[in-house]
Design a protein around this motif. Structure first.
Motif, PDB file in Angstrom:
ATOM      1  N   THR A  60      -7.535  68.754 -51.968  1.00 23.95           N
ATOM      2  CA  THR A  60      -7.123  67.545 -52.680  1.00 23.95           C
ATOM      3  C   THR A  60      -7.805  66.318 -52.092  1.00 23.95           C
ATOM      4  O   THR A  60      -8.262  65.434 -52.813  1.00 23.95           O
ATOM      5  N   ALA A  61      -7.907  66.272 -50.759  1.00 27.14           N
ATOM      6  CA  ALA A  61      -8.599  65.162 -50.095  1.00 27.14           C
ATOM      7  C   ALA A  61     -10.060  65.112 -50.522  1.00 27.14           C
ATOM      8  O   ALA A  61     -10.593  64.035 -50.809  1.00 27.14           O
ATOM      9  N   ALA A  62     -10.704  66.264 -50.587  1.00 29.23           N
ATOM     10  CA  ALA A  62     -12.121  66.313 -50.973  1.00 29.23           C
ATOM     11  C   ALA A  62     -12.319  65.794 -52.398  1.00 29.23           C
ATOM     12  O   ALA A  62     -13.268  65.050 -52.668  1.00 29.23           O
ATOM     13  N   ARG A  63     -11.426  66.160 -53.321  1.00 29.96           N
ATOM     14  CA  ARG A  63     -11.533  65.647 -54.695  1.00 29.96           C
ATOM     15  C   ARG A  63     -11.389  64.137 -54.723  1.00 29.96           C
ATOM     16  O   ARG A  63     -12.133  63.439 -55.413  1.00 29.96           O
ATOM     17  N   SER A  64     -10.435  63.622 -53.954  1.00 31.07           N
ATOM     18  CA  SER A  64     -10.217  62.175 -53.916  1.00 31.07           C
ATOM     19  C   SER A  64     -11.408  61.463 -53.287  1.00 31.07           C
ATOM     20  O   SER A  64     -11.813  60.390 -53.749  1.00 31.07           O
ATOM     21  N   GLU A  65     -11.962  62.043 -52.230  1.00 32.72           N
ATOM     22  CA  GLU A  65     -13.139  61.437 -51.571  1.00 32.72           C
ATOM     23  C   GLU A  65     -14.316  61.377 -52.537  1.00 32.72           C
ATOM     24  O   GLU A  65     -15.002  60.353 -52.621  1.00 32.72           O
ATOM     25  N   ARG A  66     -14.531  62.464 -53.276  1.00 30.56           N
ATOM     26  CA  ARG A  66     -15.643  62.477 -54.240  1.00 30.56           C
ATOM     27  C   ARG A  66     -15.436  61.412 -55.314  1.00 30.56           C
ATOM     28  O   ARG A  66     -16.361  60.695 -55.677  1.00 30.56           O
ATOM     29  N   ALA A  67     -14.222  61.325 -55.832  1.00 27.96           N
ATOM     30  CA  ALA A  67     -13.939  60.353 -56.890  1.00 27.96           C
ATOM     31  C   ALA A  67     -14.125  58.930 -56.397  1.00 27.96           C
ATOM     32  O   ALA A  67     -14.584  58.065 -57.153  1.00 27.96           O
ATOM     33  N   ALA A  68     -13.769  58.677 -55.142  1.00 28.77           N
ATOM     34  CA  ALA A  68     -13.868  57.326 -54.599  1.00 28.77           C
ATOM     35  C   ALA A  68     -15.250  57.041 -54.037  1.00 28.77           C
ATOM     36  O   ALA A  68     -15.550  55.902 -53.684  1.00 28.77           O
ATOM     37  N   GLY A  69     -16.082  58.068 -53.940  1.00 23.34           N
ATOM     38  CA  GLY A  69     -17.385  57.884 -53.301  1.00 23.34           C
ATOM     39  C   GLY A  69     -17.216  57.562 -51.821  1.00 23.34           C
ATOM     40  O   GLY A  69     -18.028  56.848 -51.237  1.00 23.34           O
ATOM     41  N   GLU A  71     -16.577  58.528 -47.692  1.00 24.61           N
ATOM     42  CA  GLU A  71     -16.842  59.512 -46.648  1.00 24.61           C
ATOM     43  C   GLU A  71     -15.514  60.006 -46.099  1.00 24.61           C
ATOM     44  O   GLU A  71     -14.546  59.254 -46.027  1.00 24.61           O
ATOM     45  N   PRO A  72     -15.446  61.280 -45.696  1.00 17.55           N
ATOM     46  CA  PRO A  72     -14.212  61.775 -45.079  1.00 17.55           C
ATOM     47  C   PRO A  72     -13.843  60.948 -43.853  1.00 17.55           C
ATOM     48  O   PRO A  72     -14.681  60.677 -43.006  1.00 17.55           O
ATOM     49  N   THR A  73     -12.591  60.520 -43.793  1.00 18.66           N
ATOM     50  CA  THR A  73     -12.083  59.723 -42.677  1.00 18.66           C
ATOM     51  C   THR A  73     -10.790  60.354 -42.196  1.00 18.66           C
ATOM     52  O   THR A  73      -9.851  60.509 -42.977  1.00 18.66           O
ATOM     53  N   GLY A  74     -10.747  60.726 -40.931  1.00 15.85           N
ATOM     54  CA  GLY A  74      -9.534  61.307 -40.364  1.00 15.85           C
ATOM     55  C   GLY A  74      -9.810  62.657 -39.740  1.00 15.85           C
ATOM     56  O   GLY A  74     -10.766  63.344 -40.110  1.00 15.85           O
ATOM     57  N   ASP A  75      -8.955  63.027 -38.817  1.00 12.54           N
ATOM     58  CA  ASP A  75      -9.130  64.284 -38.096  1.00 12.54           C
ATOM     59  C   ASP A  75      -8.397  65.458 -38.736  1.00 12.54           C
ATOM     60  O   ASP A  75      -8.730  66.607 -38.491  1.00 12.54           O
ATOM     61  N   THR A  76      -7.409  65.181 -39.549  1.00 16.33           N
ATOM     62  CA  THR A  76      -6.625  66.248 -40.182  1.00 16.33           C
ATOM     63  C   THR A  76      -6.736  66.123 -41.693  1.00 16.33           C
ATOM     64  O   THR A  76      -7.080  65.048 -42.207  1.00 16.33           O
ATOM     65  N   PRO A  77      -6.441  67.190 -42.414  1.00 15.42           N
ATOM     66  CA  PRO A  77      -6.464  67.088 -43.878  1.00 15.42           C
ATOM     67  C   PRO A  77      -5.526  66.001 -44.395  1.00 15.42           C
ATOM     68  O   PRO A  77      -5.857  65.296 -45.355  1.00 15.42           O
ATOM     69  N   LEU A  81      -6.632  62.889 -46.642  1.00 17.41           N
ATOM     70  CA  LEU A  81      -6.039  62.646 -47.952  1.00 17.41           C
ATOM     71  C   LEU A  81      -5.487  61.230 -48.039  1.00 17.41           C
ATOM     72  O   LEU A  81      -5.715  60.531 -49.034  1.00 17.41           O
ATOM     73  N   ARG A  82      -4.800  60.787 -47.002  1.00 11.79           N
ATOM     74  CA  ARG A  82      -4.241  59.428 -46.988  1.00 11.79           C
ATOM     75  C   ARG A  82      -5.358  58.393 -47.160  1.00 11.79           C
ATOM     76  O   ARG A  82      -5.258  57.485 -47.976  1.00 11.79           O
ATOM     77  N   ALA A  83      -6.433  58.538 -46.386  1.00 13.66           N
ATOM     78  CA  ALA A  83      -7.553  57.584 -46.450  1.00 13.66           C
ATOM     79  C   ALA A  83      -8.245  57.637 -47.814  1.00 13.66           C
ATOM     80  O   ALA A  83      -8.597  56.599 -48.383  1.00 13.66           O
ATOM     81  N   GLU A  86      -6.176  55.961 -50.431  1.00 12.50           N
ATOM     82  CA  GLU A  86      -6.272  54.502 -50.285  1.00 12.50           C
ATOM     83  C   GLU A  86      -7.569  54.004 -50.918  1.00 12.50           C
ATOM     84  O   GLU A  86      -7.586  52.963 -51.579  1.00 12.50           O
ATOM     85  N   ALA A  87      -8.663  54.750 -50.725  1.00  8.94           N
ATOM     86  CA  ALA A  87      -9.947  54.367 -51.325  1.00  8.94           C
ATOM     87  C   ALA A  87      -9.866  54.420 -52.848  1.00  8.94           C
ATOM     88  O   ALA A  87     -10.377  53.530 -53.541  1.00  8.94           O
ATOM     89  N   VAL A  88      -9.223  55.456 -53.380  1.00 11.48           N
ATOM     90  CA  VAL A  88      -9.051  55.547 -54.834  1.00 11.48           C
ATOM     91  C   VAL A  88      -8.185  54.386 -55.314  1.00 11.48           C
ATOM     92  O   VAL A  88      -8.489  53.751 -56.335  1.00 11.48           O
ATOM     93  N   GLY A  89      -7.121  54.073 -54.584  1.00 10.91           N
ATOM     94  CA  GLY A  89      -6.254  52.949 -54.946  1.00 10.91           C
ATOM     95  C   GLY A  89      -7.014  51.637 -54.984  1.00 10.91           C
ATOM     96  O   GLY A  89      -6.818  50.812 -55.884  1.00 10.91           O
ATOM     97  N   ALA A  90      -7.913  51.449 -54.009  1.00 11.08           N
ATOM     98  CA  ALA A  90      -8.713  50.227 -53.976  1.00 11.08           C
ATOM     99  C   ALA A  90      -9.625  50.153 -55.202  1.00 11.08           C
ATOM    100  O   ALA A  90      -9.824  49.077 -55.777  1.00 11.08           O
TER     101      ALA A  90
END
Length: 126
Positions: A60-69, A71-77, A81-83, A86-90
């Motif tokens: 789910t995090a990977a889908r959100s990262e792709r949609a927001a363009g 980069e993965p941010t964070g040490d855990t899934p 996902l949270r980051a 937030e990028a998608v929300g922005a």
């Protein structure tokens, strides 16, 4: 086996199976049958959500990262996902300020598809 030694998904799955296989055949009233089917379906659909599945969160995090363009941010899934959310929300917020955004529609469609995959019975599954 005690209740405490079973996982929540196993309990939900077992209750749903008991409702379908043992209770439902004993019911004569159509309304009661419909209610038991609905409860069994609900429990079946809750089972995969009852345990935090790191692979599902990472997907789910990977889908959100792709949609927001993003980069993965964070040490855990969960952090990723949270980051990513937030990028998608922005990006969605930028719609109101006239900014441009990547195809967030793909994220929404992917999320609906993922939810549909979790539904094992009922009107969303053919």
């Amino acid at each position: 086996m005690t209740f405490h030694s079973m996982s929540l998904p196993a309990i939900l799955t077992g209750v749903a199976r008991t409702l379908r296989e043992d209770v439902l055949p004993e019911l004569a009233d159509d309304y009661a049958k419909m209610q038991v089917r609905a409860i069994a379906e609900l429990m079946t659909n809750l089972a995969p959500r009852a345990t935090w599945d790191p692979a599902l969160v990472a997907e789910t995090a990977a889908r959100s990262e792709r949609a927001a363009g993003a980069e993965p941010t964070g040490d855990t899934p969960e952090e990723r996902l949270r980051a990513a959310r937030e990028a998608v929300g922005a990006l969605v917020d930028s719609l109101y300020t006239g900014g441009s955004m990547p195809d967030v529609r793909a994220l929404v469609e992917a999320e609906f598809a993922a939810e549909e995959d979790l539904v094992t019975t009922g009107s969303l599954k053919n």
